[in-house]
Design an enzyme around this catalytic site. Structure first.
Site, short mmCIF file in Angstrom:
data_model
loop_
_atom_site.label_atom_id
_atom_site.label_comp_id
_atom_site.label_asym_id
_atom_site.label_seq_id
_atom_site.Cartn_x
_atom_site.Cartn_y
_atom_site.Cartn_z
N VAL A 1 0.86 -1.20 0.00
CA VAL A 1 0.00 0.00 0.00
C VAL A 1 0.90 1.25 0.00
O VAL A 1 1.71 1.43 0.91
CB VAL A 1 -0.92 0.03 1.25
CG1 VAL A 1 -1.78 1.28 1.25
CG2 VAL A 1 -1.78 -1.23 1.31
N GLY B 1 -1.92 12.52 2.62
CA GLY B 1 -2.69 13.43 3.46
C GLY B 1 -3.86 14.09 2.73
O GLY B 1 -4.42 15.08 3.20
N GLY C 1 -6.40 12.11 1.42
CA GLY C 1 -7.51 11.15 1.42
C GLY C 1 -7.38 10.02 0.41
O GLY C 1 -8.26 9.16 0.32
N LEU C 2 -6.27 10.01 -0.35
CA LEU C 2 -6.15 8.99 -1.40
C LEU C 2 -5.89 7.59 -0.84
O LEU C 2 -6.40 6.60 -1.37
CB LEU C 2 -5.06 9.37 -2.40
CG LEU C 2 -5.36 10.59 -3.27
CD1 LEU C 2 -4.18 10.93 -4.16
CD2 LEU C 2 -6.60 10.33 -4.14
N GLY C 3 -5.11 7.51 0.26
CA GLY C 3 -4.85 6.21 0.88
C GLY C 3 -6.15 5.57 1.35
O GLY C 3 -6.38 4.37 1.17
N LYS C 4 -6.99 6.41 1.91
CA LYS C 4 -8.29 5.94 2.41
C LYS C 4 -9.16 5.45 1.24
O LYS C 4 -9.76 4.38 1.32
CB LYS C 4 -8.97 7.13 3.10
CG LYS C 4 -9.97 6.78 4.14
CD LYS C 4 -10.13 8.00 4.99
CE LYS C 4 -11.45 8.33 5.49
NZ LYS C 4 -11.45 9.50 6.36
N ASP D 1 3.29 -1.62 8.89
CA ASP D 1 4.50 -1.06 9.50
C ASP D 1 4.04 -0.30 10.75
O ASP D 1 2.92 0.25 10.78
CB ASP D 1 5.19 -0.10 8.53
CG ASP D 1 5.86 -0.85 7.37
OD1 ASP D 1 6.08 -2.07 7.52
OD2 ASP D 1 6.14 -0.23 6.34
N GLN E 1 4.48 2.55 12.01
CA GLN E 1 4.04 3.96 11.90
C GLN E 1 2.69 4.13 11.19
O GLN E 1 2.19 5.26 11.13
CB GLN E 1 5.14 4.82 11.22
CG GLN E 1 5.35 4.57 9.74
CD GLN E 1 6.27 3.38 9.45
OE1 GLN E 1 6.58 2.58 10.33
NE2 GLN E 1 6.69 3.25 8.20
N TYR F 1 -4.48 2.13 9.50
CA TYR F 1 -5.32 0.95 9.23
C TYR F 1 -6.42 0.79 10.28
O TYR F 1 -7.52 0.33 9.95
CB TYR F 1 -4.45 -0.30 9.15
CG TYR F 1 -3.53 -0.33 7.95
CD1 TYR F 1 -4.05 -0.26 6.65
CD2 TYR F 1 -2.15 -0.40 8.10
CE1 TYR F 1 -3.21 -0.27 5.54
CE2 TYR F 1 -1.31 -0.42 6.99
CZ TYR F 1 -1.84 -0.34 5.72
OH TYR F 1 -1.02 -0.36 4.61
C1 LIG Z 1 0.09 5.09 4.74
C2 LIG Z 1 -0.34 5.83 3.48
C3 LIG Z 1 -0.72 4.82 2.40
C4 LIG Z 1 -1.55 6.72 3.82
O1 LIG Z 1 -1.99 7.35 2.63
P1 LIG Z 1 -2.54 8.85 2.65
O2 LIG Z 1 -3.09 9.14 1.31
O3 LIG Z 1 -1.50 9.76 3.16
O4 LIG Z 1 -3.70 8.72 3.74
P2 LIG Z 1 -5.06 9.57 3.77
O5 LIG Z 1 -4.78 10.97 3.38
O6 LIG Z 1 -6.10 8.85 3.00
O7 LIG Z 1 -5.40 9.52 5.30
C5 LIG Z 1 -6.54 8.88 5.79
C6 LIG Z 1 -6.55 9.05 7.28
O8 LIG Z 1 -5.47 8.33 7.85
C7 LIG Z 1 -4.62 9.21 8.59
N1 LIG Z 1 -3.23 8.82 8.30
C8 LIG Z 1 -2.59 8.94 7.14
N2 LIG Z 1 -1.33 8.46 7.26
C9 LIG Z 1 -1.22 8.05 8.53
C10 LIG Z 1 -0.16 7.48 9.27
N3 LIG Z 1 1.03 7.22 8.75
N4 LIG Z 1 -0.40 7.18 10.57
C11 LIG Z 1 -1.60 7.44 11.12
N5 LIG Z 1 -2.64 7.99 10.47
C12 LIG Z 1 -2.44 8.28 9.19
C13 LIG Z 1 -4.91 10.60 8.08
O9 LIG Z 1 -4.67 11.57 9.05
C14 LIG Z 1 -6.37 10.51 7.72
O10 LIG Z 1 -7.16 10.70 8.88
P3 LIG Z 1 -8.58 11.49 8.79
O11 LIG Z 1 -9.46 10.67 7.88
O12 LIG Z 1 -9.04 11.50 10.22
O13 LIG Z 1 -8.26 12.82 8.22
C15 LIG Z 1 0.79 6.77 2.96
O14 LIG Z 1 1.14 7.65 3.99
C16 LIG Z 1 2.03 6.04 2.48
O15 LIG Z 1 2.11 5.64 1.33
N6 LIG Z 1 3.03 5.91 3.35
C17 LIG Z 1 4.32 5.33 2.95
C18 LIG Z 1 4.21 3.87 2.60
C19 LIG Z 1 3.67 3.06 3.75
O16 LIG Z 1 4.09 3.19 4.88
N7 LIG Z 1 2.72 2.15 3.41
C20 LIG Z 1 2.12 1.26 4.35
C21 LIG Z 1 2.94 0.03 4.48
S1 LIG Z 1 2.22 -1.11 5.64
#
Ligand SMILES: CC(C)(COP(=O)(O)OP(=O)(O)OC[C@H]1O[C@@H](n2cnc3c(N)ncnc32)[C@H](O)[C@@H]1OP(=O)(O)O)[C@@H](O)C(=O)NCCC(=O)NCCS
Length: 179
Positions: free
Chosen positions: A116, A124, A126-129, A152, A154, A159
């Site tokens: 992911v 940040g 909303g795309l991950g969601k 991971d 962090q 999740y």
């Molecule tokens: C983890 C990841 C996929 C999140 O994607 P994103 O697009 O930044 O997440 P979103 O913007 O959709 O955030 C959705 C919600 O999760 C929260 N969130 C995002 N990243 C977070 C993190 N690392 N830790 C805790 N909360 C997180 C946001 O604050 C948001 O909360 P809200 O709905 O209350 O505003 C992205 O940060 C990423 O690619 N990280 C590096 C790779 C990684 O670590 N992947 C996971 C491997 S297990």
């Protein structure tokens, strides 16, 4: 991948797309968001197409500092995944991969989500969601009830927000690595 395995996978994903009525079946993509950049609208799309450009994927994984894996093995992993979801935007008729995830599955009970990632420039927003919600939606449509992943440290709370729980009923994920 065997013919029938592939056939089942394609049929069920196609049915999910059709049923959900959200995906533009000609383009095979779903418009999920748009941003404004220097007065220009950038449309962000989600795609279930598993024909991923491996170099683009490697660049995306590099951008979040993941250790490189042999592209040949990445291709095998993608080819054998049940579901592949990518997020991209188009600019000047060019496609840019900014998000990715895939799931493996026994196609009946269980699926596990892997790799992911959202590009740092687009985190940040909303795309991950969106990526995770769509994966869960398609897996649920395929009647898969147990969805697992390895988080991971962090990103555990990312999740958890999506409904994932750690150690349900004390069950522990366990790993075996070659020494
Ligand atoms: C983890 C990841 C996929 C999140 O994607 P994103 O697009 O930044 O997440 P979103 O913007 O959709 O955030 C959705 C919600 O999760 C929260 N969130 C995002 N990243 C977070 C993190 N690392 N830790 C805790 N909360 C997180 C946001 O604050 C948001 O909360 P809200 O709905 O209350 O505003 C992205 O940060 C990423 O690619 N990280 C590096 C790779 C990684 O670590 N992947 C996971 C491997 S297990």
């Amino acid at each position: 991948m065997s013919f029938w395995k592939n056939f089942f996978k394609q049929t069920s994903i196609f049915a999910a797309k059709k049923e959900l009525g959200e995906v533009n079946l000609i383009e095979k993509v779903l418009l999920v968001k748009h941003f404004e950049n220097k007065g220009k609208i950038i449309n962000v799309y989600l795609s279930l197409n598993s024909h991923i450009n491996l170099y683009d994927l490697e660049k995306l994984c590099d951008s979040v500092g993941w250790i490189r894996r042999p592209l040949k093995k990445v291709k095998i992993a993608i080819d054998n995944s049940f579901l592949t979801v990518s997020i991209f935007y188009e600019y000047n008729k060019q496609k840019y991969l900014i998000g990715f995830a895939r799931a493996t599955s026994d196609t009946s009970f269980n699926a596990t989500i892997w790799d992911v990632v959202i590009h740092p420039d687009f985190q940040g927003k909303g795309l991950g969601k969106i990526l995770m919600h769509q994966i869960i939606k398609y897996l649920r449509y395929s009647d898969i009830s147990t969805i697992t992943l390895f988080a991971d440290p962090q990103v555990v709370s990312f999740y958890k927000q999506l409904g994932f729980v750690t150690d349900p009923d004390g069950v522990k994920g366990m790993f075996w690595y070659p020494l």
